[in-house]
Design an enzyme around this catalytic site. Sequence first.
Site, PDB file in Angstrom:
ATOM      1  CG  ASN A  10     -25.493 -27.601  44.842  1.00  0.00           C
ATOM      2  OD1 ASN A  10     -25.917 -26.513  44.131  1.00  0.00           O
ATOM      3  ND2 ASN A  10     -23.957 -27.622  45.080  1.00  0.00           N
ATOM      4  CE  LYS A  12     -22.545 -28.984  42.268  1.00  0.00           C
ATOM      5  NZ  LYS A  12     -21.345 -29.717  42.077  1.00  0.00           N
ATOM      6  CG  HIS A  97     -20.301 -26.826  47.118  1.00  0.00           C
ATOM      7  ND1 HIS A  97     -19.583 -26.964  46.037  1.00  0.00           N
ATOM      8  CD2 HIS A  97     -21.289 -27.645  47.058  1.00  0.00           C
ATOM      9  CE1 HIS A  97     -19.746 -27.803  45.386  1.00  0.00           C
ATOM     10  NE2 HIS A  97     -20.910 -28.495  46.101  1.00  0.00           N
ATOM     11  CD  GLU A  99     -18.830 -27.266  42.319  1.00  0.00           C
ATOM     12  OE1 GLU A  99     -20.027 -26.604  42.276  1.00  0.00           O
ATOM     13  OE2 GLU A  99     -18.928 -28.385  42.155  1.00  0.00           O
ATOM     14  CD  GLU A 167     -20.812 -32.101  48.335  1.00  0.00           C
ATOM     15  OE1 GLU A 167     -21.958 -32.438  47.674  1.00  0.00           O
ATOM     16  OE2 GLU A 167     -20.696 -30.731  48.176  1.00  0.00           O
ATOM     17  N   GLY A 173     -18.798 -34.527  40.490  1.00  0.00           N
ATOM     18  CA  GLY A 173     -18.998 -34.269  39.349  1.00  0.00           C
ATOM     19  C   GLY A 173     -18.111 -35.125  38.422  1.00  0.00           C
ATOM     20  CB  SER A 210     -20.113 -39.151  41.885  1.00  0.00           C
ATOM     21  OG  SER A 210     -19.281 -38.218  40.919  1.00  0.00           O
TER      22      SER A 210
HETATM   23  P1  13P Z   1     -22.144 -34.489  41.909  1.00  0.00           P
HETATM   24  O1  13P Z   1     -23.436 -34.766  42.485  1.00  0.00           O
HETATM   25  O2  13P Z   1     -22.618 -33.647  40.444  1.00  0.00           O
HETATM   26  O3  13P Z   1     -20.853 -35.031  41.912  1.00  0.00           O
HETATM   27  O4  13P Z   1     -22.192 -32.946  42.685  1.00  0.00           O
HETATM   28  C1  13P Z   1     -22.030 -33.049  44.097  1.00  0.00           C
HETATM   29  C2  13P Z   1     -22.168 -31.572  44.692  1.00  0.00           C
HETATM   30  O5  13P Z   1     -21.008 -30.899  44.629  1.00  0.00           O
HETATM   31  C3  13P Z   1     -23.161 -31.320  45.550  1.00  0.00           C
HETATM   32  O6  13P Z   1     -23.319 -30.185  46.202  1.00  0.00           O
END
Ligand code: 13P
Length: 249
Positions: A10, A12, A97, A99, A167, A173, A210
Site C-alpha cells: 500500500n 498510500k 483502510h 486511514e 491492521e 506507521g 509495521s
Molecule cells: P505501515 O506498514 O507503514 O505500518 O502501514 C501499514 C498499512 O497501513 C498498510 O495498509
Amino acid sequence: MSQPVLFAANWKMHVAPGEARSYLDRFLALDAPRVGRSVAFFPPAVSLETVASRLHDHDHLSAGAQDVHWEAKGAFTGALSVPLVRESGAAAALIGHSERRHVFGETDAETALKVAAVLAGGLQAILCVGETLTQREGGETDAVVARQLRAALAGVAPDADLVIAYEPVWAIGTGKNATPEDAAAAHAGIRVVLGEFGLPTSTRVLYGGSVNQGNVAALLAQPGIDGVLVGGASLDPDGWAAICATIRP
Ligand code: 13P
C-alpha cells in the site's frame, strides 16, 4: 488447494507515475516469481494505470485501488468508481483502510456499500479491519473487529473474491507491530466471524502494521496469517523484493 500467500504493497500518498516506472524496473529485476505467492501493488490513483500496464504480462503481480466510491458514476468530485479503476487496470481495491476510517471518517455502513460495489464490479475486495490503541487497552479488540466485519459481510457470497486485512491502528506507521501470536489470535477471531456468514475457512486473512524485513518471516510462520499488507516498507523496491522473497514455512 490453498490460495497463494499475498504480499500487498500500500503506497498510500507516495510514488508518482515516473517514480513508479523506475521502481517497477528495479523490483522486476530483483523479484523471482514463484508458485504459491502473489504480489499486489496499491499505488495512488494517478499511478494506477502506469503500474497496472507495467505488470500486465506478469502472472501473480497485480495492481489495485486504495479506495473506491460505491456509486458507478455521478457527481462525486474527487472520488473514483469501480468501473473507473477497473478500466485503469485495477484487479482489486482496499476497502475500509484505517486511514479512510479514522482520518476521513468513513463509517461501517459506507464500508459495506464499497465492499458490495467492488465485488459486484468484478474486483477483489480487501476489507481492512482493526482496533485503535484505546480499544485494545480496553479489551475490545475482538468486538471491534467483529463489528467491522459484520457490517460489511452481510450479503457477501461464499465464492466472493474477498480478502481480509487485519491492521491494528496502533501498529500502522508506528514501528510497533502486533506480536505474531497476537496477530494470529485476532486472525482466529476473524475466521469465527467469517464462519457466521458462511464464508470459507480458506478466505485469506492478511496482517498489516509495521511489517518489515525483520518481522515478516515470524508473522508468516503463524497459522492463519496468509500474507501481509505493507505501507512504509514497500516504498523501497529492494526492501520490498526482499520481503516478497519470504517463504512461508
Ligand atoms: P505501515 O506498514 O507503514 O505500518 O502501514 C501499514 C498499512 O497501513 C498498510 O495498509
